[in-house]
Every structure is written in structure tokens, then in C-alpha cells.
Scaffold this motif. Structure first.
Motif, PDB file in Angstrom:
ATOM      1  N   PRO A   8       0.747  -1.155   0.014  1.00  0.00           N
ATOM      2  CA  PRO A   8       0.049   0.186   0.200  1.00  0.00           C
ATOM      3  C   PRO A   8       0.834   1.264   0.020  1.00  0.00           C
ATOM      4  CG  PRO A   8      -0.027  -1.091   2.167  1.00  0.00           C
ATOM      5  CD  PRO A   8       0.756  -1.982   1.220  1.00  0.00           C
ATOM      6  N   PHE A   9       0.282   2.386  -0.770  1.00  0.00           N
ATOM      7  CA  PHE A   9       1.037   3.541  -0.629  1.00  0.00           C
ATOM      8  C   PHE A   9       1.566   4.155   0.604  1.00  0.00           C
ATOM      9  CE2 PHE A   9      -1.170   4.005  -4.596  1.00  0.00           C
ATOM     10  CZ  PHE A   9      -0.106   3.883  -5.774  1.00  0.00           C
ATOM     11  N   GLY A  10       0.751   3.919   1.551  1.00  0.00           N
ATOM     12  CA  GLY A  10       0.652   4.661   3.068  1.00  0.00           C
ATOM     13  C   GLY A  10       0.156   6.146   2.644  1.00  0.00           C
ATOM     14  N   LYS A  11       0.201   7.016   3.696  1.00  0.00           N
ATOM     15  CA  LYS A  11      -0.432   8.206   3.598  1.00  0.00           C
ATOM     16  C   LYS A  11       0.755   9.136   3.051  1.00  0.00           C
ATOM     17  CE  LYS A  11      -3.167   8.042   7.862  1.00  0.00           C
ATOM     18  NZ  LYS A  11      -3.123   6.709   8.158  1.00  0.00           N
ATOM     19  N   ILE A  12       0.316   9.872   2.345  1.00  0.00           N
ATOM     20  CA  ILE A  12       1.206  10.919   1.414  1.00  0.00           C
ATOM     21  C   ILE A  12       0.794  12.076   2.073  1.00  0.00           C
ATOM     22  CG2 ILE A  12       1.526  12.153  -0.549  1.00  0.00           C
ATOM     23  CD1 ILE A  12       0.662   9.667  -2.219  1.00  0.00           C
ATOM     24  N   TYR A  70      -6.842  18.367  -1.009  1.00  0.00           N
ATOM     25  CA  TYR A  70      -6.252  17.323  -0.213  1.00  0.00           C
ATOM     26  C   TYR A  70      -5.579  17.912   0.823  1.00  0.00           C
ATOM     27  CZ  TYR A  70      -3.191  13.368   0.930  1.00  0.00           C
ATOM     28  OH  TYR A  70      -2.506  12.628   1.711  1.00  0.00           O
ATOM     29  N   ASN A  71      -6.024  17.905   2.021  1.00  0.00           N
ATOM     30  CA  ASN A  71      -5.366  18.466   3.120  1.00  0.00           C
ATOM     31  C   ASN A  71      -4.761  17.442   4.378  1.00  0.00           C
ATOM     32  OD1 ASN A  71      -5.320  19.773   6.033  1.00  0.00           O
ATOM     33  ND2 ASN A  71      -6.730  21.417   5.159  1.00  0.00           N
ATOM     34  N   THR A  72      -3.542  17.803   4.350  1.00  0.00           N
ATOM     35  CA  THR A  72      -2.875  16.924   5.273  1.00  0.00           C
ATOM     36  C   THR A  72      -2.235  17.601   6.504  1.00  0.00           C
ATOM     37  OG1 THR A  72      -0.417  17.171   4.174  1.00  0.00           O
ATOM     38  CG2 THR A  72      -1.920  15.533   3.139  1.00  0.00           C
ATOM     39  N   GLN A  73      -2.841  18.645   6.917  1.00  0.00           N
ATOM     40  CA  GLN A  73      -2.284  19.432   8.076  1.00  0.00           C
ATOM     41  C   GLN A  73      -2.616  18.621   9.303  1.00  0.00           C
ATOM     42  OE1 GLN A  73      -5.147  22.836   7.871  1.00  0.00           O
ATOM     43  NE2 GLN A  73      -3.312  24.007   6.583  1.00  0.00           N
ATOM     44  N   ASP A  74      -3.558  17.659   9.353  1.00  0.00           N
ATOM     45  CA  ASP A  74      -3.285  16.564  10.594  1.00  0.00           C
ATOM     46  C   ASP A  74      -3.079  15.533   9.644  1.00  0.00           C
ATOM     47  OD1 ASP A  74      -3.944  14.332  12.131  1.00  0.00           O
ATOM     48  OD2 ASP A  74      -6.374  15.252  12.721  1.00  0.00           O
ATOM     49  N   THR A  75      -1.566  14.905  10.043  1.00  0.00           N
ATOM     50  CA  THR A  75      -0.974  13.776   9.589  1.00  0.00           C
ATOM     51  C   THR A  75      -1.570  12.665   9.750  1.00  0.00           C
ATOM     52  OG1 THR A  75       0.768  13.933  11.405  1.00  0.00           O
ATOM     53  CG2 THR A  75       1.304  15.232   9.403  1.00  0.00           C
ATOM     54  N   ILE A  76      -2.401  12.707  10.978  1.00  0.00           N
ATOM     55  CA  ILE A  76      -3.084  11.209  11.152  1.00  0.00           C
ATOM     56  C   ILE A  76      -4.165  10.839  10.270  1.00  0.00           C
ATOM     57  CG2 ILE A  76      -3.813   9.685  13.177  1.00  0.00           C
ATOM     58  CD1 ILE A  76      -1.002  10.272  13.235  1.00  0.00           C
ATOM     59  N   GLY A 126      -7.636   7.080   3.232  1.00  0.00           N
ATOM     60  CA  GLY A 126      -6.854   5.903   4.283  1.00  0.00           C
ATOM     61  C   GLY A 126      -5.588   5.974   3.601  1.00  0.00           C
ATOM     62  N   ASP A 127      -4.868   5.071   3.794  1.00  0.00           N
ATOM     63  CA  ASP A 127      -3.472   4.670   3.450  1.00  0.00           C
ATOM     64  C   ASP A 127      -3.354   4.389   1.916  1.00  0.00           C
ATOM     65  OD1 ASP A 127      -2.593   4.943   5.835  1.00  0.00           O
ATOM     66  OD2 ASP A 127      -2.416   2.926   6.301  1.00  0.00           O
ATOM     67  N   ASP A 128      -4.547   3.754   1.301  1.00  0.00           N
ATOM     68  CA  ASP A 128      -4.665   3.466  -0.074  1.00  0.00           C
ATOM     69  C   ASP A 128      -4.971   4.700  -1.208  1.00  0.00           C
ATOM     70  OD1 ASP A 128      -7.140   3.520   0.558  1.00  0.00           O
ATOM     71  OD2 ASP A 128      -7.592   1.531  -0.192  1.00  0.00           O
ATOM     72  N   LEU A 129      -5.145   5.824  -0.303  1.00  0.00           N
ATOM     73  CA  LEU A 129      -5.478   6.965  -0.978  1.00  0.00           C
ATOM     74  C   LEU A 129      -7.009   6.815  -1.329  1.00  0.00           C
ATOM     75  CD1 LEU A 129      -2.427   8.172  -3.294  1.00  0.00           C
ATOM     76  CD2 LEU A 129      -3.187   8.792  -0.837  1.00  0.00           C
ATOM     77  N   SER A 130      -7.749   6.178  -1.020  1.00  0.00           N
ATOM     78  CA  SER A 130      -9.121   6.130  -1.160  1.00  0.00           C
ATOM     79  C   SER A 130      -9.988   6.525   0.131  1.00  0.00           C
ATOM     80  CB  SER A 130      -9.538   4.584  -1.471  1.00  0.00           C
ATOM     81  OG  SER A 130      -9.102   4.141  -2.552  1.00  0.00           O
ATOM     82  N   PRO A 131     -11.124   7.095  -0.066  1.00  0.00           N
ATOM     83  CA  PRO A 131     -12.082   7.666   0.937  1.00  0.00           C
ATOM     84  C   PRO A 131     -12.285   6.519   1.830  1.00  0.00           C
ATOM     85  CG  PRO A 131     -12.801   8.375  -1.142  1.00  0.00           C
ATOM     86  CD  PRO A 131     -11.804   7.098  -1.386  1.00  0.00           C
ATOM     87  N   VAL A 132     -12.330   6.925   3.334  1.00  0.00           N
ATOM     88  CA  VAL A 132     -12.569   6.116   4.278  1.00  0.00           C
ATOM     89  C   VAL A 132     -14.264   6.225   4.634  1.00  0.00           C
ATOM     90  CG1 VAL A 132     -12.419   5.609   6.863  1.00  0.00           C
ATOM     91  CG2 VAL A 132     -10.615   6.060   5.550  1.00  0.00           C
TER      92      VAL A 132
END
Length: 322
Positions: A8-12, A70-76, A126-132
Motif C-alpha cells: 500500500p502507498f501509505g499516507k502521502i 487534499y489536506n494533510t495538516q492533520d498527518t494522522i 486512507g493509506d491506499d488514497l481511497s476515501p474512508v
């Protein structure tokens, strides 16, 4: 020969110290099971976000315009907040290429036709860049001049219940559906559509685990519901106009459960009895009035056919109340 599954890509995560603005043109882009071509538009990266402005792309034999971030300010819990305009895409290709369509509209895998849609949504990624899906919230609409559905489990159940093969193929014409999604739970606003050669009204919900609670309200022939009407202790003559009934759909898309709305059916039987009593009474009145009012009343009271129809209606009411 050995094969390895792709990792899996993991989070970007978008670095906070990167800031630039650019106009993009990408000939071919792969996402999920989708192939996007001729992608153009403005993309800005700043503050751990990727902002898309007027991004246009060809996909699924149609086109899409996308605005949002696409917002990654919250890295979790990185999230997307998008506004999509989709025009003339192949619904079957979409169902087999985009996991979100497969989740919210599984019947699309049995459909053919071109559809258009607007969709505004927000979701954790999610980690696969798909919506949860459990975090998916949004609303939109789906429209089409004509969509054909065949081979769906719901159709098989409809054929089995109403004993009519015509329900194996559904041609939905002039389709316009408005919907809302809350935490992955879909709700469909009541809408009219031409299907099975008649006008139907459809509404309902589908939960995150794909449990359905839909109602199709449409005219059904008397011969198709005669056996069900018999369960009420009465029956409908097979001749005459169709009867408007509600068909309840529960279960899941792979294991649907269908039933007729018994309140609608009971009302149809009751109306039929009332009309028949009125017909017989009117006939007796017309005949007896020629012989005088007093004798008319006596004849109506004594008329065996009138008594029989009234007694029949009372028996049905008594049986339902037991």
C-alpha cells in the motif's frame, strides 16, 4: 515463478514548507482502477495542502471537473474536500473502476448507459488514497436519459414475487436522483422515474454495511397481486385498471428481501369492496325507485345481493382485526 502483492502507498503527507502554484497538463494518470486522460488545470501546494482549481479530465468515456483540496495538516487523518461535476460517463465502467461507486451504487455493475452527476463531499483518506467510507459525508445528484439494468438480484426477486418476466430488464428513463451521504449512509430523496413502461416513485436508504430500506411505489396489474390480495381474506378481480402499491425492498443488494406494502393492498381491496357495494346498491335503488320510495327502501334492505356484499366486506374487516 513467484508473485508479490503490491505494498500500500501509505499516507502521502504534503510538507508544510513547500509552496508553489502551477498549471498542470497530464496525458495519462492512474488512480484507483481509473485511467484519467488529458488532465489540465491549476494546482497550488501550500500549508500542507494541495488545492485543485478547475481541474478537468477525460474518464470513463466522459468528462469530469474537480475543485477542492487534499489536506494533510492533520498527518494522522488527512482528508479531501471536493466538488465534482461529472458528465456523460459510462455507468458500468464507473462501477468496475471506482470503488466508491461500487460501495454506494452496487447495482451499477448490472447497468449500462451514460450518466451525469454533481457531488460535493468530504472524507478522511486512507493509506491506499481511497476515501474512508465511514467518514464520507456529502450530497449530490445523478441523472440520465436512459439507463438499463438487467440481472440484478432485486429484479430476480421482483420476478419471483409478481410472476412476471418483464421485470428482468429495467429501462429507467428521464432519471434524476438527489441523494445525501452521512458517515457512509446513503439516503435517496423520493423521485419519479419511467420504468417497466410505467411511472414509479422510488425512495429509501442504504446503510454503510449495504443494508437496504427502499420503497418502490408503482401501478401493478391485478393479476400480479391477486395471490397476495388473497392473504387478506379477499381478492381483486383480474379485470380493470392497475393498482398502485408500494414494494418494500430490504436485505442487501446480494440478498434482497421484497414484500408488498400490506396497507396499500388492504386499501385496494377495501376500495374494491366499497365500489362493488355501491354498484349493487345503486342498481337496486334505480330498480326500486320506479315502484315508489317506501318499496325502494324495503327492497334494498331485503336484496340478497346487497346483503351478501355488505356481509362480505364486514367479514374481511373482522378477519383483519383478529
Amino acid at each position: 515463478v513467484t508473485t508479490e502483492e503490491a505494498e500500500p502507498f501509505g499516507k502521502i503527507i504534503v510538507p508544510a514548507n513547500i509552496s508553489f502554484d502551477m498549471t498542470t497538463r497530464i496525458d495519462r494518470l492512474l488512480y484507483d482502477k481509473l485511467t484519467l486522460t488529458n488532465t489540465t488545470g491549476n494546482m497550488e501546494i501550500k500549508d500542507s495542502r494541495v488545492l485543485l482549481k478547475g481541474l478537468r479530465t477525460d474518464l470513463l468515456n466522459g468528462q469530469m471537473v474537480m475543485n477542492g483540496e487534499y489536506n494533510t495538516q492533520d498527518t494522522i487523518k488527512p482528508f479531501v474536500d471536493f466538488d465534482l461535476g461529472i458528465r456523460g460517463v459510462d455507468i458500468n465502467m464507473a462501477a468496475h473502476s471506482f470503488s466508491m461507486v461500487e460501495a454506494f451504487l452496487p447495482v451499477a455493475q448490472k447497468a449500462t448507459g451514460k450518466v451525469s452527476s454533481t457531488l460535493k463531499f468530504r472524507s478522511i483518506i486512507g493509506d491506499d488514497l481511497s476515501p474512508v467510507l465511514s467518514s464520507f459525508n456529502g450530497n449530490g445528484n445523478l441523472s440520465s436519459d436512459n439507463v438499463e439494468i438487467s440481472g440484478a438480484k432485486v429484479q430476480d426477486a421482483l420476478v419471483s414475487m409478481l410472476k412476471d418476466e418483464k421485470y428482468k430488464v429495467a429501462n429507467l428513463r428521464d432519471l434524476m436522483v438527489y441523494f445525501k451521504i452521512e458517515n457512509g449512509n446513503l439516503s435517496v430523496t423520493p423521485f419519479d422515474v419511467n420504468v417497466f413502461g410505467k411511472k414509479a416513485n422510488i425512495s429509501g436508504t442504504q446503510s454503510l454495511d449495504q443494508n437496504m430500506n427502499f420503497t418502490i411505489k408503482m401501478p401493478v396489474s391485478r393479476s400480479e397481486i391477486s395471490n397476495v390480495a388473497g392473504l387478506l381474506g379477499g381478492s381483486l378481480p383480474t379485470g380493470g385498471s392497475d393498482v398502485m402499491v408500494g414494494i418494500n425492498i430490504t436485505g442487501t443488494p446480494t440478498d434482497p428481501k421484497l414484500s408488498l406494502n400490506m396497507q396499500d393492498l388492504s386499501s385496494a381491496v377495501k376500495d374494491e369492496v366499497r365500489r362493488e357495494v355501491e354498484r349493487v346498491v345503486d342498481k337496486a335503488v334505480e330498480k326500486a325507485m320506479e315502484e315508489g320510495v317506501e318499496k325502494a327502501v324495503e327492497d334494498i334492505i331485503k336484496d340478497e345481493e346487497v346483503k351478501e356484499k355488505i356481509d362480505e366486506g364486514l367479514r374481511r374487516l373482522r378477519d383483519r382485526l383478529r
